[in-house]
Design an enzyme around this catalytic site. Structure first.
Site, PDB file in Angstrom:
ATOM      1  N   ASP A 161       0.813  -1.219   0.000  1.00 28.26           N
ATOM      2  CA  ASP A 161       0.000   0.000   0.000  1.00 28.26           C
ATOM      3  C   ASP A 161       0.844   1.267   0.000  1.00 28.26           C
ATOM      4  O   ASP A 161       0.543   2.223  -0.723  1.00 28.26           O
ATOM      5  CB  ASP A 161      -0.936   0.015   1.212  1.00 28.26           C
ATOM      6  CG  ASP A 161      -2.042  -1.017   1.109  1.00 28.26           C
ATOM      7  OD1 ASP A 161      -2.307  -1.492  -0.006  1.00 28.26           O
ATOM      8  OD2 ASP A 161      -2.644  -1.354   2.148  1.00 28.26           O
ATOM      9  N   ASP A 174       0.385  -0.842   5.611  1.00 26.74           N
ATOM     10  CA  ASP A 174      -0.748  -1.576   5.055  1.00 26.74           C
ATOM     11  C   ASP A 174      -2.027  -1.048   5.693  1.00 26.74           C
ATOM     12  O   ASP A 174      -2.148  -1.013   6.924  1.00 26.74           O
ATOM     13  CB  ASP A 174      -0.595  -3.073   5.330  1.00 26.74           C
ATOM     14  CG  ASP A 174      -1.178  -3.935   4.223  1.00 26.74           C
ATOM     15  OD1 ASP A 174      -1.450  -3.413   3.129  1.00 26.74           O
ATOM     16  OD2 ASP A 174      -1.377  -5.146   4.453  1.00 26.74           O
ATOM     17  N   LYS A 176      -5.978  -1.514   6.371  1.00 28.25           N
ATOM     18  CA  LYS A 176      -6.964  -2.588   6.424  1.00 28.25           C
ATOM     19  C   LYS A 176      -8.292  -2.033   6.924  1.00 28.25           C
ATOM     20  O   LYS A 176      -8.325  -1.097   7.730  1.00 28.25           O
ATOM     21  CB  LYS A 176      -6.506  -3.707   7.365  1.00 28.25           C
ATOM     22  CG  LYS A 176      -5.225  -4.412   6.934  1.00 28.25           C
ATOM     23  CD  LYS A 176      -5.404  -5.177   5.631  1.00 28.25           C
ATOM     24  CE  LYS A 176      -4.161  -5.978   5.280  1.00 28.25           C
ATOM     25  NZ  LYS A 176      -4.304  -6.656   3.972  1.00 28.25           N
TER      26      LYS A 176
END
Length: 259
Positions: A161, A174, A176
């Site tokens: 990401d 990252d 989420k």
């Protein structure tokens, strides 16, 4: 006493299995004293896997879940289908992925300098955005976003990401989304392994002076509750790198026909 006959196929299988053991010792980081150069063992491994289709990190983790986790996921799906019906369950899954993609896209544009007014925050995404909007300003020195990486020796690929700085540490980041709290790193299941896998691939292709040894998992909540932010230290990244290598080896052992 009858001697055992070992076929050529058995010998080749043993060599492949022995080579796959070497996966477990592959380093996550390069250092000035011991850069990761192709040794004989690594060359054997890359030769073994050179004709394989390179799998993604998500595929590897999905195919190497423990029996307990496979059972838990199966029971959850059964309960959801019994409650909602199969078609609604599938549509909910598709919508979850669509919202997740739009959320990632909004973060990408925001970190590239777009004003919030231009991000087109949909009602379905509003809670996730509220969950993270106060945190995003704490990320600095954005280097890359939404980029593919590949580990040419260990033969896997993935899309990370973001690379940015948080609290003075360069991190693989990252994002989420979740409907349930994940307040501890251990409660994020395989997410830390994903981060470690991306980190190892990036580091392999970067010189030893630019190695990344921290990870950052940001869990955004549908309810709009403040995101849980898990900064992974160097030691934690090394721990999860080791777990990732075991899952990677398990994947190749299950897919010997690919080699």
């Amino acid at each position: 006493m009858q001697s055992k006959h070992i076929s050529q196929d058995d010998e080749e299988h043993k060599r492949e299995t022995d080579n796959l053991v070497r996966i477990l010792t592959f380093p996550m980081l390069k250092t000035v004293k011991s850069p990761v150069n192709p040794s004989a063992a690594e060359t054997d491994l890359s030769t073994l896997l050179e004709h394989c289709r390179t799998p993604g990190v998500s595929t590897i983790l999905s195919q190497t879940k423990s029996p307990d986790n496979v059972y838990i996921l199966h029971k959850w799906k059964q309960r959801q289908i019994a409650e909602l019906g199969e078609e609604i369950f599938k549509e909910n899954q598709r919508e979850t992925f669509r919202v997740g993609d739009r959320f990632h896209g909004a973060i990408y544009r925001f970190l590239n300098g777009a004003p919030v007014a231009d991000l087109d925050i949909s009602p379905e995404m509003a809670g996730y955005w509220k969950s993270t909007d106060q945190f995003l300003g704490k990320i600095s020195d954005i280097e890359d976003q939404e980029c593919f990486t590949v580990h040419p020796r260990l033969c896997y690929t993935g899309k990370f990401d973001c690379i940015g700085t948080y609290r003075g540490h360069r991190c693989v980041i990252d994002w989420k989304t979740s409907k349930r709290p994940k307040a501890s790193l251990s409660g994020t299941y395989d997410y830390p392994l994903q981060v470690a896998a991306y980190m190892g691939a990036l580091n392999f292709q970067t010189d030893e002076y630019k190695q990344i040894d921290h990870g950052l998992l940001v869990i955004a909540y549908e309810s709009g509750a403040p995101a849980d932010v898990h900064l992974m230290s160097k030691n934690e990244c090394l721990l999860y790198w080791g777990k990732w290598l075991h899952r990677l080896r398990r994947y190749w052992l299950k897919n010997q026909s690919l080699t």
